[in-house]
Design a protein around this motif. Structure first.
Motif, PDB file in Angstrom:
ATOM      1  N   VAL A  42      30.481  26.324  36.360  1.00  0.00           N
ATOM      2  CA  VAL A  42      31.127  27.567  36.853  1.00  0.00           C
ATOM      3  C   VAL A  42      32.764  27.111  36.833  1.00  0.00           C
ATOM      4  O   VAL A  42      33.217  26.110  37.145  1.00  0.00           O
ATOM      5  N   ILE A  43      33.364  28.311  36.416  1.00  0.00           N
ATOM      6  CA  ILE A  43      34.776  28.365  36.192  1.00  0.00           C
ATOM      7  C   ILE A  43      35.252  29.692  37.208  1.00  0.00           C
ATOM      8  O   ILE A  43      34.711  30.497  36.765  1.00  0.00           O
TER       9      ILE A  43
ATOM     10  N   GLU B   1      43.162  37.432  29.058  1.00  0.00           N
ATOM     11  CA  GLU B   1      43.698  36.471  27.729  1.00  0.00           C
ATOM     12  C   GLU B   1      42.684  35.078  27.903  1.00  0.00           C
ATOM     13  O   GLU B   1      42.354  34.573  27.025  1.00  0.00           O
ATOM     14  N   VAL B   2      42.950  34.592  29.097  1.00  0.00           N
ATOM     15  CA  VAL B   2      42.319  33.109  29.415  1.00  0.00           C
ATOM     16  C   VAL B   2      40.931  33.227  29.309  1.00  0.00           C
ATOM     17  O   VAL B   2      40.395  32.414  28.507  1.00  0.00           O
ATOM     18  N   LEU B   3      40.104  34.230  29.955  1.00  0.00           N
ATOM     19  CA  LEU B   3      39.031  34.387  29.734  1.00  0.00           C
ATOM     20  C   LEU B   3      38.354  34.568  28.373  1.00  0.00           C
ATOM     21  O   LEU B   3      37.262  34.129  27.984  1.00  0.00           O
TER      22      LEU B   3
ATOM     23  N   ILE C 138      31.527  32.439  34.424  1.00  0.00           N
ATOM     24  CA  ILE C 138      33.035  32.462  34.831  1.00  0.00           C
ATOM     25  C   ILE C 138      33.013  33.694  35.799  1.00  0.00           C
ATOM     26  O   ILE C 138      32.376  34.732  35.521  1.00  0.00           O
ATOM     27  N   ILE C 139      33.571  33.197  36.917  1.00  0.00           N
ATOM     28  CA  ILE C 139      33.834  34.387  38.117  1.00  0.00           C
ATOM     29  C   ILE C 139      35.535  34.507  38.017  1.00  0.00           C
ATOM     30  O   ILE C 139      36.154  33.829  38.302  1.00  0.00           O
ATOM     31  N   MET C 140      35.824  35.999  37.696  1.00  0.00           N
ATOM     32  CA  MET C 140      37.126  36.026  38.100  1.00  0.00           C
ATOM     33  C   MET C 140      37.507  36.555  39.499  1.00  0.00           C
ATOM     34  O   MET C 140      36.897  37.145  40.155  1.00  0.00           O
ATOM     35  N   LEU C 141      38.787  35.845  39.890  1.00  0.00           N
ATOM     36  CA  LEU C 141      39.405  36.091  41.224  1.00  0.00           C
ATOM     37  C   LEU C 141      40.752  36.846  41.295  1.00  0.00           C
ATOM     38  O   LEU C 141      41.462  36.602  40.459  1.00  0.00           O
ATOM     39  N   THR C 142      40.790  37.694  42.219  1.00  0.00           N
ATOM     40  CA  THR C 142      42.103  38.531  42.091  1.00  0.00           C
ATOM     41  C   THR C 142      42.329  39.038  43.542  1.00  0.00           C
ATOM     42  O   THR C 142      41.522  39.279  44.477  1.00  0.00           O
TER      43      THR C 142
ATOM     44  N   GLY D 250      33.849  38.922  29.048  1.00  0.00           N
ATOM     45  CA  GLY D 250      32.726  37.891  29.363  1.00  0.00           C
ATOM     46  C   GLY D 250      32.625  37.155  30.773  1.00  0.00           C
ATOM     47  O   GLY D 250      31.813  36.179  30.676  1.00  0.00           O
ATOM     48  N   ALA D 251      33.286  37.733  31.812  1.00  0.00           N
ATOM     49  CA  ALA D 251      32.971  37.171  33.182  1.00  0.00           C
ATOM     50  C   ALA D 251      31.661  37.852  33.523  1.00  0.00           C
ATOM     51  O   ALA D 251      31.177  38.749  33.368  1.00  0.00           O
TER      52      ALA D 251
END
Length: 594
Positions: A60-61, A74-76, A89-93, A108-109
């Motif tokens: 997991v990222i 962009e990194v994703l 991949i889990i996006m955090l904000t 793609g998350a």
């Protein structure tokens, strides 16, 4: 309180990419409260995170949306470009934004979490769901690739199928039109001869196995850039692009025919497979994909009509020309060894006493079927085949040995006759010419002053200073130099000063102007006067009439050469005609008063 989770058999490797150390500590604190064993790696910027993700396969990222050096989306996308690493991949904000969440999922998350909501329970559920979603996505991707494989590849042979071929052909035709690649692309349509008999006699199971073997053998004949496909049944096709010459298509066809001369062994039986091949070249017979295939189909059936087990071009004229060239190339490789090459000689006549003043050695090929062929027919092929060095050496040796033999004749011994040998541009590369001349003179015993080398203007200007150095060395050995076809090339007066030329040969195209008006005759007279000013000896070639001979002689040409006196003839005929003391042409008197 520790949270429970489904039993795990291994440690979860987790990468956290976040520039905020406080946020990273909160996430790590939450992860340590779950019962799953975790191995946590941290990165505080996009570049470091991408490098770590490339080096290690993480389960997991956890990716921060805002990073100091790059946008999180962009990194994703960059992470998803690596097809070898399958990571959830889990996006955090900190932003609660529905559109942002949609962007992340589309990029793609597998999940989108607010940092304020990060706790052990929420994080555990997100990890579990993200990994499950990623697994489903991976299975869906595999299914899609399998469907695509079925759609684009022939299920029996594994080759590209009709759909994939037609798509590639359409793209290739579009490119050929855009880049004007006429004659650079070809389609070869292949049909197995009498294959229906195999299916009817032995059944389709055996027929299918034979097709698989045929496909494998065809694959050994094509280049990596060629597209080999099975259109269906016993019909195959090859798309050839970026051809340097049109005859590359027939070279491939010849390789295919040759490859199937050896029988295919199947279930202990030998199968002699042949095929008819139709060739269509883009630009010469068609300018779109449909017409190109139609032309190849017509050519293929013509090959069947003419006996099968062969190839045929759609254009009869092109087919004959390429076939003829390939046939000559094949025979030329063995012409020297089979003693089919022969040196002919053409006399140079002194117009003032009517006697022989020299000779030129000219190569001929005595082809067993085509008859006597001139150099213009086969020397360009010899250059492409890399045969010129061997041929040049042989001609030089033969001409020098022949003149040395003739010099023992009573009549010729007192005459200082030279033999002129043509020098190819290839000989002027490196030190090939010096070696060839030295070897020929040494083996024959001929005095260097009796050898004259004829060099064309265009051969001189490719690398003038290098060529000049070679020619000066040869002149130092006593060899004479003649500038052939003077007036037809690109050399300048400066070049004439650079090279140690002794003789100028005026090209026959200027001699042909005699009797065709004042302007051509004045040009010829000026060229003769120029050579005299440069104190060079003059030879006029292409003399076919007495009028041309008189014009050139009366203006100072010392030797004349052409069909008026003789065509190039074999050495025995040349000896009988010119070297027995009996030949004498009617001399030309001094220039008349005008």
């Amino acid at each position: 309180m520790m949270l429970t989770a489904p039993p795990q058999t291994s440690t979860l490797d987790i990468l956290i990419i976040d520039d905020d150390e406080v946020d990273r500590r909160n996430v790590i604190r939450a992860l340590k409260q779950v019962s799953v064993s975790v191995n946590i790696i941290e990165a505080n910027n996009a570049l470091d995170g991408l490098l770590k993700a490339k080096e290690t396969l993480f389960d997991v990222i956890l990716l921060d949306y805002r990073l100091p050096d790059r946008d999180g989306i962009e990194v994703l996308k960059s992470l998803r470009l690596d097809k070898t690493h399958h990571t959830a991949i889990i996006m955090l904000t900190h932003q609660e934004d529905v559109s942002l969440a949609e962007q992340a999922i589309e990029a793609g998350a597998q999940d989108f979490l607010l940092k304020e909501e990060v706790n052990a329970r929420r994080l555990m559920r997100a990890l579990h769901q993200a990994r499950h979603r990623h697994k489903l996505e991976a299975e869906l991707s595999r299914s899609y690739n399998q469907l695509r494989e079925l759609a684009e590849h022939d299920a029996l042979t594994g080759l590209a199928n009709r759909y994939d071929f037609e798509r590639a052909l359409a793209f290739a035709v579009s490119r050929a039109k855009r880049e004007n690649l006429h004659g650079k692309m070809a389609v070869l349509l292949l049909d197995l001869d009498r294959f229906k008999n195999v299916n009817d006699t032995y059944g389709h199971a055996i027929g299918d196995q034979l097709l698989i073997k045929v496909a494998r053998r065809l694959g050994t004949t094509t280049r990596g850039s060629d597209l080999l496909a099975r259109l269906g049944g016993d019909e195959f096709v090859v798309l050839v692009q970026d051809m340097e010459r049109v005859d590359q298509a027939i070279l491939l066809a010849s390789r295919i025919v040759e490859a199937f001369k050896k029988p295919i062994v199947l279930d202990g039986m030998e199968w002699h497979v042949t095929m008819s091949i139709g060739i269509a070249v883009f630009g010469s017979c068609a300018n779109d994909a449909t017409e190109l295939m139609k032309c190849a189909d017509i050519a293929m059936y013509r090959a069947k009509q003419e006996g099968r087990n062969q190839s045929h071009f759609y254009s009869d004229q092109l087919h004959q020309a390429v076939r003829h060239r390939m046939y000559l190339e094949r025979d030329l490789r063995h012409a020297l060894r089979n003693e089919q090459l022969q040196v002919y000689y053409q006399a140079k006549i002194n117009p003032f006493n009517g006697q022989i003043g020299g000779m030129e050695a000219l190569l001929r090929w005595h082809h067993p079927v085509e008859g006597v062929l001139t150099p213009g027919v086969f020397l360009p092929m010899a250059e492409e085949l890399g045969l010129m060095f061997e041929i040049d050496q042989w001609v030089m040796r033969t001409a020098c040995a022949q003149l040395q033999e003739w010099r023992s004749l009573p009549f010729l011994h007192a005459l200082d006759l030279t033999v002129a040998v043509n020098v190819s541009a290839i000989q002027l590369q490196g030190d090939n010419l010096i070696y060839t001349v030295d070897e020929a003179l040494l083996s024959s015993g001929l005095d260097p002053r009796f050898l004259e080398l004829e060099i064309t203007e265009n051969a001189l200007i490719r690398d003038p200073h290098h060529v000049a150095a070679i020619l000066h060395k040869l002149v130092g050995r006593g060899v004479k130099l003649s500038l052939d076809d003077f007036g037809t090339g690109y050399s300048s007066f400066g070049h004439l000063k650079l090279f140690p030329i002794h003789v100028l040969k005026i090209d026959q195209s200027f001699v042909a102007g005699v009797g065709k008006g004042d302007s051509p005759e004045r040009l010829l007279a000026a060229m003769i006067a120029f050579a005299q000013t440069m104190e060079l000896s003059l030879v006029a070639e292409g003399i076919e009439t007495e009028r041309q001979a008189n014009f050139c002689a009366q203006r100072g040409c010392e030797l004349l050469q052409g069909y008026l006196y003789s065509r190039p003839i074999p050495s025995n005929e040349f000896e009988d005609r010119y070297l027995t003391g009996n030949f004498r042409h009617e001399p030309i008197g001094p220039q008349s008063e005008e």
